[in-house]
Design a protein around this motif. Structure first.
Motif, PDB file in Angstrom:
ATOM      1  N   ILE A 101       0.864  -1.187   0.000  1.00 17.39           N
ATOM      2  CA  ILE A 101       0.000   0.000   0.000  1.00 17.39           C
ATOM      3  C   ILE A 101       0.900   1.236   0.000  1.00 17.39           C
ATOM      4  O   ILE A 101       1.546   1.544   1.008  1.00 17.39           O
ATOM      5  CB  ILE A 101      -0.951   0.026   1.208  1.00 17.39           C
ATOM      6  N   HIS A 130       1.687   5.203   0.040  1.00 11.93           N
ATOM      7  CA  HIS A 130       0.993   6.342   0.641  1.00 11.93           C
ATOM      8  C   HIS A 130       1.890   7.573   0.661  1.00 11.93           C
ATOM      9  O   HIS A 130       3.115   7.463   0.632  1.00 11.93           O
ATOM     10  CB  HIS A 130       0.432   6.015   2.027  1.00 11.93           C
ATOM     11  N   ALA A 172      -3.633   6.900   0.034  1.00  6.59           N
ATOM     12  CA  ALA A 172      -3.125   5.524   0.117  1.00  6.59           C
ATOM     13  C   ALA A 172      -3.729   4.714  -1.019  1.00  6.59           C
ATOM     14  O   ALA A 172      -4.947   4.778  -1.252  1.00  6.59           O
ATOM     15  CB  ALA A 172      -3.485   4.918   1.465  1.00  6.59           C
ATOM     16  N   TRP A 173      -2.889   3.964  -1.751  1.00  5.98           N
ATOM     17  CA  TRP A 173      -3.361   3.258  -2.937  1.00  5.98           C
ATOM     18  C   TRP A 173      -2.531   1.997  -3.188  1.00  5.98           C
ATOM     19  O   TRP A 173      -1.401   1.888  -2.686  1.00  5.98           O
ATOM     20  CB  TRP A 173      -3.352   4.201  -4.144  1.00  5.98           C
ATOM     21  N   PRO A 174      -3.056   1.048  -3.952  1.00  4.98           N
ATOM     22  CA  PRO A 174      -2.366  -0.228  -4.158  1.00  4.98           C
ATOM     23  C   PRO A 174      -1.031  -0.076  -4.896  1.00  4.98           C
ATOM     24  O   PRO A 174      -0.914   0.725  -5.833  1.00  4.98           O
ATOM     25  CB  PRO A 174      -3.352  -1.035  -5.015  1.00  4.98           C
ATOM     26  N   GLU A 193      -8.499   4.077  -4.297  1.00  4.96           N
ATOM     27  CA  GLU A 193      -7.604   4.918  -3.500  1.00  4.96           C
ATOM     28  C   GLU A 193      -8.407   5.600  -2.400  1.00  4.96           C
ATOM     29  O   GLU A 193      -9.619   5.795  -2.541  1.00  4.96           O
ATOM     30  CB  GLU A 193      -6.944   5.961  -4.412  1.00  4.96           C
ATOM     31  N   ARG A 221      -7.972  -0.067  -9.801  1.00  5.10           N
ATOM     32  CA  ARG A 221      -7.337   0.130  -8.497  1.00  5.10           C
ATOM     33  C   ARG A 221      -7.918   1.382  -7.823  1.00  5.10           C
ATOM     34  O   ARG A 221      -7.922   2.465  -8.412  1.00  5.10           O
ATOM     35  CB  ARG A 221      -5.825   0.278  -8.643  1.00  5.10           C
TER      36      ARG A 221
END
Ligand code: S6P
Ligand code: ZN
Length: 193
Positions: A70, A72, A155-157, A101, A99
């Motif tokens: 993750i 960020h 925050a994202w994959p 977020e 994806r």
């Protein structure tokens, strides 16, 4: 996926920064040519100021950009306008479109603009403490509509990636402008999907 060490960063709400910071990205007006509607205002600022820092991104350190992680960071957009249009991020789809977020508003006044491939648009006021969910397939851009720095946490994959080209080509369906002293959301006359 390789095993990495647990770690933490400390969020400075006032400044909108993570400490310690990994990669810092600075975006200047010269890197956003043709993204603002008012070309005359763009040229005038470039002539008067040479260039202008529009926003900075403070990434958490050393996270591999792979599925399962993750990523960020925080973003700080400095206040100002190009013509009537407020300072904003470039905006992007994720390269892997499905994806999602999460954004958390930290400080200042700003909006999160969202858009699908079909030009369907939404907006969320990203006030301090607001937790916004960007579902899969929605492009996203943030805009500082206040007179102080506007900051938020994202925050994202790890495998999402960024597709900036689509927005560079088509523009965003909606614009956030100052009109008679107020914030207005208007259709972008140059949007072409
Ligand atoms: C990443 C996330 C944000 C933005 C940042 C800058 O997926 O959406 O961290 O990267 O706010 O915006 P942009 O459009 O220049 O990447
Ligand atoms: Zn994103």
């Amino acid at each position: 996926m390789s095993l990495i060490e647990p770690f933490y960063t400390t969020l400075n709400h006032q400044e909108g920064r993570l400490q310690p910071t990994g990669q810092v990205i600075q975006r200047y007006l010269s890197q956003m040519k043709n993204m603002y509607l008012d070309e005359g205002a763009y040229n005038q600022i470039m002539a008067d100021e040479e260039d202008r820092l529009i926003y900075e991104v403070f990434n958490a350190p050393d996270i591999p950009q792979v599925a399962g992680q993750i990523l960020h960071c925080t973003t700080v957009i400095y206040p100002g306008r190009i013509g009537q249009e407020f300072h904003m991020t470039k905006g992007h789809f994720h390269a892997i479109r499905d994806r999602a977020e999460i954004y958390v508003g930290l400080n200042g006044e700003g909006y999160l603009l969202l858009m699908t491939d079909d030009g369907e648009a939404r907006e969320i006021v990203l006030a301090p403490g607001v937790v916004a969910y960007i579902p899969p397939y929605w492009a996203h851009r943030t805009v500082n509509t206040g007179d102080q720095p506007f900051s938020f946490l994202s925050a994202w994959p790890g495998d999402a990636g960024h597709d900036y080209g689509s927005i560079e080509t088509s523009g965003f369906a909606k614009l956030l402008i100052e009109q008679a002293g107020k914030v207005a959301i208007v259709d972008n006359p140059q949007y072409a999907r």
